[in-house]
Design a protein around this motif. Structure first.
Motif, mmCIF file in Angstrom:
data_model
loop_
_atom_site.group_PDB
_atom_site.id
_atom_site.type_symbol
_atom_site.label_atom_id
_atom_site.label_comp_id
_atom_site.label_asym_id
_atom_site.label_seq_id
_atom_site.Cartn_x
_atom_site.Cartn_y
_atom_site.Cartn_z
ATOM 1 N N HIS A 245 -4.714 -2.985 -9.974
ATOM 2 C CA HIS A 245 -4.143 -2.699 -8.347
ATOM 3 C C HIS A 245 -5.233 -3.322 -7.333
ATOM 4 O O HIS A 245 -4.231 -4.777 -6.438
ATOM 5 N N ASP B 251 1.033 -1.241 -0.102
ATOM 6 C CA ASP B 251 0.075 -0.292 -0.155
ATOM 7 C C ASP B 251 0.850 1.124 -0.532
ATOM 8 O O ASP B 251 1.571 1.124 0.995
ATOM 9 N N PRO B 252 1.132 2.362 -0.960
ATOM 10 C CA PRO B 252 1.641 3.190 -1.082
ATOM 11 C C PRO B 252 1.644 4.638 0.507
ATOM 12 O O PRO B 252 2.409 4.669 0.536
ATOM 13 N N SER B 253 0.462 4.697 0.179
ATOM 14 C CA SER B 253 -0.155 5.839 1.650
ATOM 15 C C SER B 253 0.935 5.469 2.776
ATOM 16 O O SER B 253 1.175 5.821 2.900
ATOM 17 N N ARG B 254 1.055 4.087 2.917
ATOM 18 C CA ARG B 254 0.963 3.578 4.333
ATOM 19 C C ARG B 254 3.095 3.783 4.214
ATOM 20 O O ARG B 254 3.569 4.216 5.253
ATOM 21 N N ASP C 123 -7.243 5.545 1.936
ATOM 22 C CA ASP C 123 -5.902 3.859 1.213
ATOM 23 C C ASP C 123 -7.259 3.074 1.539
ATOM 24 O O ASP C 123 -8.215 2.336 1.840
ATOM 25 N N THR C 124 -5.966 2.133 -0.246
ATOM 26 C CA THR C 124 -6.202 1.257 -0.312
ATOM 27 C C THR C 124 -6.673 -0.011 0.921
ATOM 28 O O THR C 124 -6.982 -0.437 0.650
ATOM 29 N N GLU C 125 -5.495 -0.403 1.308
ATOM 30 C CA GLU C 125 -5.383 -1.152 2.701
ATOM 31 C C GLU C 125 -7.020 -0.618 3.151
ATOM 32 O O GLU C 125 -8.450 -1.976 3.439
#
Lengths: 705, 705
Positions: free
Chosen positions: B184, A452-455, B296-298
Motif C-alpha cells: 500500500h 488514507d484510512p486514518s483520515r 499516518d500514511t500521509e
C-alpha cells in the motif's frame, strides 16, 4: 432558492438578483472590473447584466451604460469596482435608485488603519441609509453557480468551474473571511469532486459578516453542508443565530478558525486589524453548536466530503474489514483517539466467519486475509455479517490497490454493492488506491473514497458528532437570578453574599467588626478557621498579609485579629477596613477555580479548571458562553484533562461533582443576569468535598467596570 | 548496488542475486507462485530465473525444472511458495545446494500459535545450519526494481510499476512488517510520483527482521530515504545498529509504528502474535536516533517526499510568501506547534518591500497582496528578499490556483526560478493547486509541491530535525560504575548505599538498630526527621504504617520507634526487621520520580516524571534507553509537560535541574551496568531543592529477578 430561515432573507438580493450592475466594468477580462463580466457571460448569468463604464458603449461585447442613473432599470444588486472615494459615491447613487445590495471590491478602508476606518464607517452609513446590504469592502465577492452568477474577482476559474453534485450527494456552501483562502477552498474542493455551488467572501465585514453568510447558507435550499474559514469572529449575535439555524436545519458546519497559536494570532491581527474574540472562547462556541473545527484545509475537506452522503449517525460505531491486519491496527489507533467506538463482532458471528476462513481474525477490525484473492465472495460474506450482525453505523473497507486492480476491482465492487444496496443507511468508506475514474465509479455507487484510512476515521467520527448535535433538543433556557450589582467592586463578604443569593454556597463564615465578634463567629463555625481582612480597597489580600490560616482556638483568634489590623495599617495604610471574615478551614477538599471573563464578541464566559498546576502550568480549563445549565456545566468539568483528580484518582474519595456543576451553572447564570458592568468573577479556590458533601467558594472577587 | 555498511552485507544475495529459483512456480500468473515469475518476465530480471515445478517443462513460457537438485546451477536466492511441511524440505534442499537466501511465502507458522511456532523454529534452524538468510515465513516478499527483481506476491503492480526518481531527487526504500501495508505504501508513493526502488516485507520475522531490512537500506547506494512500517519491534540490537547506520549515512528514516492506543495495541497483538517492546519505549528509541514517527500514511509520505531533495537544514527556519494573509496565519499556527521558527524579516528589508508594494505586510508571513496580478515581478522581488535578506532555510510560497492558471503560472514559475537558481541550498515548497502535469513541471524545477500548506509545514519541520540528528556527533560512551547486585532485593538503606556508590545522593540519613541509636542519628542529621521501618520483606512501607513524618524532637523519635515496632508486629508479623531509617525531612523541594524498567526488546529504560498528578493522572513521563549522559538526561527532563514546575513556575525558586539530570544519568548508568537480574528501580520521590542545593532520593526500591 427557497430560503427556509426568515432571519437571513435579507441577503437574497445579493445572492440571487434578477439584475446586477457592475460599476467600473472593464473591457479587459483579467482586470478586477473585468473578471465578473467575463465569468457571467461565459457561464450564462440567469439575470440581467449591466456593465457601467462612462467611456464605452459596450463592455466585452454586451451593452454598457455610462452611469448608474443611465441603467435601464433598478438593479437588485451591484458590484462596486471603482477606486477610492468613487466607491461611496457609487453606493450612494445605487441606493438612491433603490438597489438592495452592494458587493464592494474596492480596497483602502479599515485594513489601512484609522483614516480608512472612518471612510469605511461613512460607506456603511450610506448603505444603511438606503436599506442596502453591503459585502466588503476589500472583498473578493461571491458566486452562486446554479444561476451563473459570478460577482467575484479570482483566477481560480482558469482551471475549472464549480461542479454539480453527483446524484444523492449534498452540496457544500463556503463562507470565508479571506477571499484568497475562500477560492483556494473552492478549488481544492473541486479537485476532490465536491460540489460547491455557493461561495461568499466577506472581506472587511463592514456590514455583512461571517454570521450573515453562514445564516444565508443555513437557509438556502441549494446547500446541505457549510464550510467556513475565519480569522476571528467580529460579531456575536448573528454568528450564534446562524450556527443554531444550521444545526436546526441539520446542516453540518465545518470551520477552520486560524490564529490558535501565539504566532498565528499575531499574524492574524496584522492581517485583519480586527478586534476579534479570544480564540479559545471561539473554540468553545463552535463546540457548543456542534461545529467541527478543522485543523487544516485537508481535514476541513475530509469532513465536508464525508458529510455529503448526509448520514449523521447519532450513535456512531465503526466496523473495519480489511485485507491488511496492519491497516486494522492503524485504524484502531485513530478510532480510540477520536473517541469512535469499535465494539467487537458478536461471538456467534465470529464463529460463523471463522468457519468460512479458518485463520481469519473476525473480531473487529476483521482481517479477511489474502484468502479473498482465491475467493472474492468472502468479502461479501464478511461485509454482510459486519453490517447485519455487527450493526456498525460506519464501515471502512480497506482494500488498497486491490480496489484499483482492473482484474479484481469489478468483483470487489459487486460483492460490496450487494451488501450496500440492502443497507443504504450506513456510512461506507472504501480505502482504496484507484484511478480518478475508478474513484468516481465508487462514489457513484455511494461510497466515500479515502486513500488514507486514518483520515477516513477522523472524518467518520465527525459525522457521528454532527448526528449528536442535530439530535440534541434545543436547550431549555437557564433561569436567571435577579442580580443587582453594587456601584463599585464589593469586598469579599459582600461578593459572597451576592453569589450566595444566586445559588453559590460560600464556605461557612461570618463577618466580625471586632476581635470578640470574631471569637463568637469562630465558635459557631467550628475550629480550625481562616481569618481574612475585609476591605473594598484590597483585591489581593494575601499580598498585604491579610489572610491567616489554621487558627485553632479562641486565643489564636484574638491574636490573629490584632495581626490583621497591624498588617493592614502597615501594608495598606489608606485602605478602608470593614472588618474581618472568619471562615471554616475546609480540609480534604479538591481545589477548583471557577471564573467569569467578558469576551468582546461573545459576552460573559464561564471558566472551570483544577487548582494548582492544572491551570497555571497546563492551562487546562474549560470555557462556555454564559449561561450554561447543570448538565453542560458537568460536561465542562468532565472535559478537563485533570478530571480524574475529581473522579477518585490517586486513592482519593470521589468529589461532589454534581455540587460543583450546580455552582458553575449558577455562576454562569449570575454573570448572564448581571449585565455589561460585570467585568470578571474569580472564585479561587472553590473547595469540592467528597460526594454528597458539597462545594464551597472559599474566596470570591468580583470586578465591576 | 554497493553496500556501504559492512554489517548488513549478508542480505545482498537476497536483494540482488545473480540467480533466483522459484520453488512452487505456477503457470497461472495470479497465483502465489505465479506472480513473481510473471513480474520478473515482464520487468526483465537482470539475473537467471529458474522456476521449479515437478509437473511442467515450462512455466509461463520459460524453462522450468522438476526439482531443486535439477537446477542448472546454485541459485543465489530462492522463493519458497510451496505449502506446509514442503517449505522446510525446500529450504533444506536449497541449503544443501549452497543457496544463500530463502524468501518464504508459505504461511501456517508462528501466526497460528504454538504448533506453528515449533514448525517455524525448525525452519529457521534448517536455514541457519546451511548459513542461509531467511525472509518470512508468511511474508509477501520483496522487490528491487532497478534489477527487475520481483520475488513478491501482490496485485499492486496491476496499476503500475515502481517509478524512477526525477533528476536530483532521492529514492525511498521501504521496509515493512506488513506485506499488504508495505505494498500500500509503495502504491501510494507511486501515486505521488515518489521513486521506491526497493521494498522489503518481513512477515513473521523468524530470521530476517525489520532491523536487518533497515540496515540493508542504510547501506544500499540505491536508496537515500528510508520509510518503515512496524507493528512492534521484536529484536533490539540489529534494529538499533540499523538506525545508527542510517543516521551516519545521512539517510532519514520515517516510520509508522502502530499500536499506540490501547485498542490498537490489542489489535496488533492479535494480528502478529508477537512479543514486542512497549510502544512508548519504542517511541523513545525512535526519537533517540532522529527517526520521524509518522501518525499516518500521509504524514509518512509527506515527510519522505520532502526528504527527496536531500536538504536537511541543521538550523531550520521558515519564510512564507503568499497572496493570502489567511494562509499565512494558518501556516504560523502550524509552525509554532511544530517548533519551526518563523523569525521576522530584517526591518530594513521590510522597509524596502513596503516601498515596492505600499500596503503589503512584509514581516513574515509576507503577504504580497493581489498586487501581483498587476505585476508578477513583485513575486520575484519579494522571494529574493526573503532568501537573501531573511536567510530562511525553508520557504513556502502559497499561490493556490494562481499556480495552476494557464495564464499566470508560467510567469510565476519564471519569477521564482530566477531566485531559486541562485540559491539551490534552500528547501522550497510551492503550495499550489495545479494539474498533475503542472505539479511534475514544478517538481522538475526542484520544488516540493503541497496543495495543503499546513502539511507542508510539518514536512519541512521534519527535515530540520533530520539535519540536527545527522549533525550530532556520535555520543561519547557513558562511563558505567561497577555494580554488584545482592542475591535478593535489598532493603531501603542497602538500596540507597548501592545507588550512592553509583553517584545518586540519598537524603541525609542513617540507620539505627535501637531507639537510642535513632535519637543519636536524628541529632546529627538535624530535625525535623522522617522515620521508616527497614525490612527486606516489606516493599511498600506506608501500607503497614512503616513511615512517620514530621518528627520534631528527641522524645518524638523515641515514641516513633515504639510506634514503628508495634505497627510492624501487627501489620507484617513475619517480616524481618533490620532496624529503622532516620532521614532529614526536606522542605521546599519539588518531588520527582526516577525509575528503571526492563523492556523485553530494548533492555533497561530510564524514566523521569514529576510527582503527584503529573505521572498518575497525566502520564507525563520521559523515557530513554540506558545509559543516558547528563545532557540527554536534562533533555528528557525539559521535555516534560510539567517542566515549568521545576523551572520556576508559580513563584517558586528554580529547582536544581543539573543535579536532577546528574542523578538520572547516574541511575541509567547503574542500570546499564547492573545486568539482566535488575528488574526495576523506583526512586520516588527524589527531592529536588532550589538551584545549587542538589537533588536527593528520599526513597529507593530495587527489584531483583
Amino acid at each position: 432558492m427557497a430560503t427556509g430561515n426568515p432571519g437571513f432573507e435579507s441577503l437574497r438580493p445579493m445572492l440571487a438578483p434578477r439584475s446586477l450592475a457592475v460599476i467600473g466594468a472593464s473591457e479587459e477580462p483579467t482586470r478586477i472590473g473585468g473578471r465578473p463580466v467575463q465569468s457571467m457571460i461565459r457561464q450564462g448569468f440567469a439575470g440581467e447584466l449591466w456593465p457601467v463604464n462612462p467611456k464605452r458603449d459596450r463592455v466585452q461585447g454586451i451593452p454598457a451604460y455610462p452611469g448608474i442613473d443611465a441603467l435601464p432599470g433598478v438593479p437588485d444588486a451591484a458590484v462596486v469596482a471603482v477606486p477610492g472615494a468613487l466607491a461611496e459615491q457609487a453606493v450612494e447613487a445605487l441606493g438612491r435608485r433603490g438597489c438592495r445590495a452592494a458587493i464592494v471590491f474596492t480596497a483602502g478602508f479599515a485594513e489601512l488603519g484609522e483614516e480608512g476606518q472612518a471612510a469605511q464607517e461613512s460607506l456603511v452609513a450610506t448603505a444603511r441609509r438606503h436599506g442596502m446590504r453591503l459585502l466588503g469592502p476589500n472583498c473578493l465577492g461571491l458566486f452562486n453557480a446554479p444561476l451563473g452568477y459570478y460577482p467575484i474577482f479570482t483566477s481560480a476559474f482558469d482551471s475549472g468551474w464549480p461542479l454539480e453534485a453527483p446524484a444523492g450527494r449534498g452540496r457544500v456552501g463556503i463562507a470565508s473571511q479571506s477571499g484568497a483562502y475562500g477560492t483556494h477552498l473552492f478549488a481544492a474542493a473541486r479537485n476532490r469532486g465536491i460540489a460547491t455551488p455557493i461561495l461568499i467572501t466577506t472581506g472587511n465585514e463592514a456590514e455583512v459578516t461571517l454570521g450573515d453568510a453562514i445564516g444565508h447558507l443555513a437557509g438556502d435550499d441549494g446547500v446541505e453542508v457549510i464550510a467556513c474559514y475565519s480569522e476571528g469572529v467580529r460579531e456575536g449575535p448573528r454568528f450564534l443565530a446562524a450556527l443554531e439555524a444550521a444545526r436546526r436545519a441539520r446542516k453540518p458546519v465545518v470551520m477552520m478558525k486560524v490564529g490558535r497559536s501565539a504566532l498565528g494570532a499575531s499574524a492574524a491581527r496584522s492581517h485583519t486589524a480586527s478586534i476579534a474574540g479570544d480564540d479559545a472562547v471561539t473554540g468553545a462556541v463552535l463546540a457548543e453548536f456542534g461545529v467541527h473545527r478543522a485543523r487544516d484545509t485537508e481535514e476541513l475537506l475530509d469532513v465536508a466530503y464525508a458529510a455529503t452522503p448526509r448520514i449523521y449517525p447519532v450513535r456512531n460505531s465503526l466496523g473495519v474489514v480489511s485485507i491488511s491486519g496492519g491497516a486494522g491496527v492503524m485504524i484502531s489507533d485513530v478510532a480510540e483517539e477520536q473517541g469512535l467506538p469499535m465494539p467487537p463482532m458478536p461471538e456467534a458471528a465470529q464463529d460463523r466467519l471463522r468457519a468460512l476462513v479458518p485463520f481469519s481474525n473476525p473480531a473487529n477490525p476483521v482481517d479477511c486475509t489474502a484468502q479473498v484473492f482465491n475467493d472474492m465472495s468472502m468479502v461479501g460474506a464478511f461485509a454482510r455479517s459486519m453490517v447485519e450482525d455487527g450493526g456498525y453505523a460506519s464501515l471502512i473497507a480497506f482494500f488498497t490497490s486491490v480496489g484499483g486492480s482492473p482484474a479484481l476491482a469489478p468483483r470487489l465492487r459487486a460483492e460490496l454493492n450487494g451488501v450496500k444496496q440492502d443497507h443504504p443507511d450506513r456510512l461506507w468508506v472504501l480505502s482504496v488506491l484507484a484511478s480518478p475514474e475508478g474513484v468516481r465509479d465508487y462514489e457513484a455507487d455511494g461510497y466515500l473514497v479515502f486513500p488514507d484510512p486514518s483520515r477516513a476515521v477522523a472524518a467518520l467520527a465527525a459525522q457521528g458528532r454532527f448526528g449528536e448535535a442535530f439530535a440534541r433538543p434545543p436547550r431549555a433556557p437557564v433561569p436567571l437570578p435577579a442580580v443587582s450589582l453594587p456601584a463599585t467592586a464589593p469586598d469579599e463578604a459582600e461578593a459572597k453574599r451576592l453569589l450566595a443569593a444566586a445559588g453559590i454556597a460560600p464556605v461557612p463564615e461570618a463577618t466580625a467588626a471586632s476581635a470578640e465578634e470574631a471569637v463568637e463567629a469562630a465558635r459557631s463555625i467550628c475550629f480550625p478557621v481562616v481569618m481574612k481582612l475585609l476591605s473594598p480597597d484590597i483585591l489581593h489580600k494575601s499580598e498585604v498579609g491579610g489572610v491567616l490560616l489554621n487558627i485553632a482556638d479562641e486565643e489564636a483568634v484574638r491574636a490573629g485579629h490584632a495581626t490583621l489590623m497591624a498588617n493592614a495599617a502597615r501594608n495598606a495604610p489608606g485602605a478602608r477596613i470593614t472588618g474581618v471574615l472568619v471562615a471554616r478551614q475546609v480540609l480534604g477538599a479538591v481545589e477548583v477555580a471557577l471564573g467569569i471573563t467578558r469576551d468582546p464578541v461573545f459576552g460573559p464566559v464561564a471558566m472551570v479548571g483544577l487548582g494548582g498546576v492544572f491551570i497555571e502550568v497546563l492551562r487546562d480549563v474549560a470555557l462556555r458562553r454564559c449561561p450554561v445549565d447543570v448538565a453542560e456545566a458537568e460536561a465542562m468539568i468532565r472535559s478537563l484533562r485533570g478530571f480524574p483528580v475529581l473522579d477518585g484518582a490517586r486513592g482519593r474519595p470521589k468529589a461532589d461533582i454534581p455540587a460543583l456543576a450546580r455552582a458553575l451553572s449558577a455562576l454562569s447564570a449570575f454573570a448572564a443576569a448581571a449585565g455589561e458592568r460585570l467585568v470578571s468573577v474569580d472564585l479561587n479556590p472553590v473547595l469540592v468535598l467528597p460526594e454528597g458533601e458539597g462545594a464551597f467558594a472559599a474566596d470570591a472577587v468580583i470586578e465591576i467596570g
